[in-house]
Every structure is written in structure tokens, then in C-alpha cells.
Write an enzyme that holds these catalytic residues in place. Structure first.
Site, mmCIF file in Angstrom:
data_model
loop_
_atom_site.group_PDB
_atom_site.id
_atom_site.type_symbol
_atom_site.label_atom_id
_atom_site.label_comp_id
_atom_site.label_asym_id
_atom_site.label_seq_id
_atom_site.Cartn_x
_atom_site.Cartn_y
_atom_site.Cartn_z
ATOM 1 N N SER A 197 0.829 -1.198 0.000
ATOM 2 C CA SER A 197 0.000 0.000 0.000
ATOM 3 C C SER A 197 0.865 1.250 0.000
ATOM 4 O O SER A 197 1.903 1.306 0.652
ATOM 5 C CB SER A 197 -0.917 0.025 1.223
ATOM 6 O OG SER A 197 -1.668 1.220 1.247
ATOM 7 N N GLY A 198 0.387 2.237 -0.727
ATOM 8 C CA GLY A 198 1.082 3.519 -0.784
ATOM 9 C C GLY A 198 0.991 4.165 -2.141
ATOM 10 O O GLY A 198 1.450 5.289 -2.329
ATOM 11 N N HIS A 243 -7.764 -3.451 4.366
ATOM 12 C CA HIS A 243 -7.177 -2.104 4.303
ATOM 13 C C HIS A 243 -7.921 -1.269 3.267
ATOM 14 O O HIS A 243 -8.310 -0.123 3.523
ATOM 15 C CB HIS A 243 -5.692 -2.226 3.941
ATOM 16 C CG HIS A 243 -5.042 -0.948 3.483
ATOM 17 N ND1 HIS A 243 -5.281 -0.379 2.240
ATOM 18 C CD2 HIS A 243 -4.138 -0.134 4.088
ATOM 19 C CE1 HIS A 243 -4.573 0.721 2.107
ATOM 20 N NE2 HIS A 243 -3.870 0.897 3.218
ATOM 21 N N ASN A 244 -8.151 -1.848 2.090
ATOM 22 C CA ASN A 244 -8.826 -1.112 1.029
ATOM 23 C C ASN A 244 -10.295 -0.852 1.365
ATOM 24 O O ASN A 244 -10.848 0.183 0.994
ATOM 25 C CB ASN A 244 -8.715 -1.872 -0.289
ATOM 26 C CG ASN A 244 -7.316 -1.799 -0.885
ATOM 27 O OD1 ASN A 244 -6.366 -1.426 -0.202
ATOM 28 N ND2 ASN A 244 -7.188 -2.144 -2.142
ATOM 29 N N GLU A 280 -10.284 2.019 3.524
ATOM 30 C CA GLU A 280 -9.975 3.158 2.644
ATOM 31 C C GLU A 280 -11.237 3.661 1.941
ATOM 32 O O GLU A 280 -11.461 4.875 1.842
ATOM 33 C CB GLU A 280 -8.921 2.729 1.627
ATOM 34 C CG GLU A 280 -8.536 3.780 0.607
ATOM 35 C CD GLU A 280 -7.606 3.217 -0.456
ATOM 36 O OE1 GLU A 280 -7.887 3.412 -1.657
ATOM 37 O OE2 GLU A 280 -6.609 2.558 -0.088
ATOM 38 N N LYS A 339 -4.692 -6.739 3.118
ATOM 39 C CA LYS A 339 -4.711 -5.624 2.149
ATOM 40 C C LYS A 339 -6.140 -5.359 1.654
ATOM 41 O O LYS A 339 -6.534 -4.207 1.440
ATOM 42 C CB LYS A 339 -3.800 -5.940 0.969
ATOM 43 C CG LYS A 339 -3.764 -4.860 -0.123
ATOM 44 C CD LYS A 339 -3.357 -3.496 0.427
ATOM 45 C CE LYS A 339 -2.912 -2.536 -0.660
ATOM 46 N NZ LYS A 339 -3.814 -2.338 -1.758
#
Length: 454
Positions: free
Chosen positions: A116-117, A173-174, A177, A170
Site C-alpha cells: 500500500s502507498g 485495508h482497502n 480506505e 490488504k
């Protein structure tokens, strides 16, 4: 993103061999770093494999789904036992598990690595969430820790657990987000449509928020986006962007997975639905013409400060929901994921990095279970001090005709989770009436069925 990751790796002293099915892209990258970084070209999978020292370590960055399977099918014949592959795209965690089992037959280790980034993070230092065999991570730990972002001197790279854990974390995480991006959109809409503030004025508010408890990467770049002017017209460019938000699927996967696990995630659910609604631009225009404008300017002197409180609370609810999915998924699939490690690697480099992660990490240490995060003394104090303002913002938005799906869903999550009794009793009674699904009683143990016919 793959190019920038290669540049990052090479800049840390690791020799890199790159391959792209489009030779011109390979040549362009190698030419751009010539005499600066040790990046060498290859033009086929066989040449790539031949140029790498054994045991090979190969990073794959392609679109999720069939492209990953196609790469593995073409690459596998040139691999040897002990080689390690790293899928650093946004693959579905179940696909990763299936591919790991397939490659295990060849003695090849596949690691599902969430990175991520964005493009900038890939170059300057991402957050790295690795999953798969522990020895696969240990064999590559130096690489990931070298290229990752740092927080308090610690690399934001870590082992998330076995199987597809890296891609699972991940994915969540999304999902978080999605919720935070929609929360920013709703906050912007309230200030713009409800209060009549300019893009520059909202940018100033976000910058102020970013210097205190709402400090985060997304608030920081939201301030930048709102201040950016279109070179052609001189107006804020954001006001010229079509209001249709795209999505690649990870948010939807997160919602589907949460439903399968029985984890309530209304904030994330609402964010995904909001993007789906945004995509229906033509229909929205037609319905607007039928029903007329519902949103209106409504003067209020204290909404911005209350909005600050509502944003913090809704963001916390989104994180709590996401962490609960990770915990439940780890238990269901045997990943062995440490939530403390998840929060540690999210501190820098990733898109959802935020000051509140420190509060959540301390709360988790106090209660030991994601489901009970809202019981921690620290979060109780913080939420109670803000909850009235949170409620008032939602009331204001409704009176102004402004849709706030994530603010609403987050607040409803909070008041539902903190109620001793919910009206689910009549749902269960109705289920028993039409489908004989039975019910339990509050006054005595047992399973019951009634006719429900007076």
C-alpha cells in the site's frame, strides 16, 4: 507502480532484473536509470529466470485475476525448487491460497504481499503486508524492511500470517480506505453544499484538522486536491471532475467476505454502495429532474467543529469494523494474524495511515480483542466526548438534504452496538410465523415455536 517498486529496491542496493511483456517499457525503464541504478532488462520469462541467482526471488505486479494465472502458467516451467514468488498485486485472498497449493507441488513458494502507498509509496517507501509460508517471509525480510516506509525507526513491513493472509489484510485495508474516502466526500459536501464554503476554505479546514487528532495521509492530500487549480480555467480542478467514483473490486470483496463471516461492516458497506450510486450519473440526472433539488444551503455556526467530531468517530468505527473482519478471517481461515502487527505496519507508507492508529493500538492492547475495542477506557472517553456533535451533524445533513451514507451507517453502528435491546425480537417472531424458524425467550431457556395466530 511496478517501475517505482523496482527503482526503490535497486536504490537500496539490490540488483534487479525486470521483465515486461512490452519490451519498449522495459527499455524505457532501464534507460532512465542507466549508470544510476542496477536494473537490468530481460525479454522473456526464460531469460528472466536464467539471469537470477538461485534460489530466485521474483516479484509479480500485474492486474488481479486471470493475468496472474497467465503469468504463473508461463513462468513456472522455468522455476526450480526453493524459488519464491511474491504476488504484490491486489489478488483475492482465495485465489492466492489456490495458487500457493498449486505451486507447492513444484516446490515453489508463493507469497501474497499487500503493498500500500500507491505509485509514490512504491518509490519512497510503502507499507508491506506479507502472507504465506513464514520461511518465505524470513527469506525476504531484509528486502521488504529495506524498502518499506519507517515509523519511529521501525520498518512498516510485516508478516500477516499463513495462506492468503497478506492479501486478506490488504483487502480489508482497502475496505477501510473506501469508508474514509466516502467520509471525506460527505464532509466536503456538508461544508460546500450546506455551509456554502469554497474549495479553498474547505482546504484550510482540512489542513487545520491534519495538524491535530485527524492527522492522516488522506486528509493531507484532500487539502492539496481542494487547493489545486485547473491551469486552463483557474477554478479548483476538483469542481470540474465528473462525480463518478471508480472501483477495482477490493471494497466489494471486503463487504462480501464480512457478510460470509457474519461481521457487521455498515460503514464499509455504505461506502461501496455510495460508489455504485455515483456510477449511475444519467439516472441521477433524470431523477433529479423529476423530484427537483433536495439539497440546500443552511446556515449554522458550529457545524464545522461538530463535523470534526463526527469525522473522528466515523473513522474510528470504520477501523473497528475492519479490524474485526481481519480477526474473524484469521480465526476462520487459520492465518494466525496479529492485529498489533497489522496496526504497526499501517503506521506509515499506506493510504490509511493516520494518527488514530496509535489510539487503536493502545486500545487493542488494553482489551485484547477487536470486538471489544469500543469497551476500552480510552475510546469510551473519546467517543462520549464527541457523540453529541456527531449526532447533530447527521441531523443538520438531513435538514439540508445532503446524503451522508458513511456518517449515518457509522452512527447507526455505534448506537446499535451500544443498545442492550434491539427490535430483532419481532423479526424472529415473524420468521417463526411464516417459516417455523423457532425462537428463544428472554424469561426461560429453550427453543420455541408458536402459531402466532390470535
Amino acid at each position: 507502480m511496478g517501475e517505482n517498486l523496482a527503482r526503490n529496491i535497486a536504490s537500496k542496493g539490490f540488483p534487479v532484473v525486470v521483465y515486461n511483456r512490452t519490451a519498449e517499457k522495459t527499455d524505457r525503464l532501464v534507460s532512465s536509470v542507466k549508470q544510476v541504478l542496477d536494473i537490468r532488462p530481460s525479454y522473456s520469462f526464460s531469460e528472466l529466470a536464467a539471469m537470477l541467482e538461485r534460489p530466485r526471488q521474483i516479484i509479480i505486479m500485474v492486474e488481479a485475476g486471470k493475468p496472474v494465472d497467465m503469468v504463473l502458467e508461463q513462468l513456472t516451467p522455468y522455476l526450480s525448487r526453493g524459488d519464491i514468488l511474491f504476488d504484490c498485486g491486489n489478488s483475492h485472498y482465495r485465489d492466492t491460497g489456490r495458487r500457493q497449493a498449486m505451486l507447492e507441488k513444484h516446490g515453489v513458494v508463493l507469497m501474497g504481499v499487500g503493498v500500500s502507498g500507491g505509485e509514490e509509496g512504491a518509490l519512497k517507501g510503502p507499507s508491506v503486508m506479507a502472507g504465506g509460508l513464514k520461511q518465505g517471509f524470513e527469506a525476504s525480510r531484509h528486502l521488504w524492511e529495506s524498502i518499506a516506509a519507517k515509523a519511529d525507526g521501525e520498518p512498516c513491513a510485516g508478516y500477516m500470517g499463513g495462506g492468503g493472509a497478506g492479501h486478506f489484510v490488504k483487502m480489508v485495508h482497502n475496505g477501510i480506505e473506501y469508508a474514509i474516502l466516502q467520509l471525506i466526500a460527505e464532509t466536503y459536501d456538508i461544508m460546500k453544499t450546506g455551509l456554502g464554503m469554497t474549495a479553498d476554505g474547505i482546504s484550510v479546514v482540512f489542513r487545520e484538522w491534519g495538524r491535530a487528532e485527524l492527522s492522516s495521509f488522506l486528509i493531507e492530500i484532500a487539502a492539496d486536491v481542494l487547493a489545486f487549480k485547473d491551469p486552463e480555467t483557474g477554478v479548483p480542478l476538483v469542481e470540474l471532475v465528473l462525480d463518478k467514483a471508480g472501483q477495482k473490486g477490493t471494497g466489494r470483496w471486503c463487504v462480501q467476505t464480512a457478510a460470509e463471516l457474519g461481521v457487521p461492516t455498515p460503514s464499509i458497506d455504505a461506502a461501496v454502495s455510495a460508489r455504485n450510486i455515483s456510477a449511475l450519473k444519467n439516472l441521477r440526472i433524470q431523477l433529479h429532474d423529476v423530484y427537483g433539488e433536495r439539497s440546500k444551503h443552511r446556515v449554522s455556526n458550529d457545524v464545522v467543529e461538530k463535523l470534526r467530531k463526527a469525522y473522528w468517530c466515523s473513522m474510528v468505527m470504520s477501523f473497528v469494523q475492519g479490524l474485526t473482519i481481519i480477526q474473524s478471517g484469521s480465526q476462520a481461515y487459520g492465518y494466525g494474524t496479529s492485529l498489533d502487527e497489522v496496526l504497526r505496519v499501517w503506521r506509515n507508507g499506506c493510504i490509511i495511515r493516520a494518527a488514530v492508529l496509535k489510539d487503536l493500538r493502545e486500545a487493542l492492547k488494553a482489551v485484547g480483542d477487536a470486538q471489544y475495542l469500543l469497551k476500552s477506557d480510552q475510546l469510551v472517553r473519546e467517543v462520549v466526548s464527541r457523540v453529541d456533535g456527531w449526532r447533530d451533524v447527521i441531523i443538520y445533513a438531513k435538514q439540508a438534504g445532503i446524503p451522508t451514507p458513511v456518517l449515518d451507517a457509522s452512527y447507526n453502528y455505534f448506537i446499535s452496538m451500544t443498545r442492550k435491546a434491539l427490535p430483532a425480537n419481532i423479526i424472529q417472531a415473524l420468521r417463526d410465523r411464516f417459516g417455523s424458524h423457532t425462537y428463544e425467550r428472554v424469561d426461560k431457556p429453550g427453543i420455541y415455536h408458536s402459531s402466532w395466530r390470535p
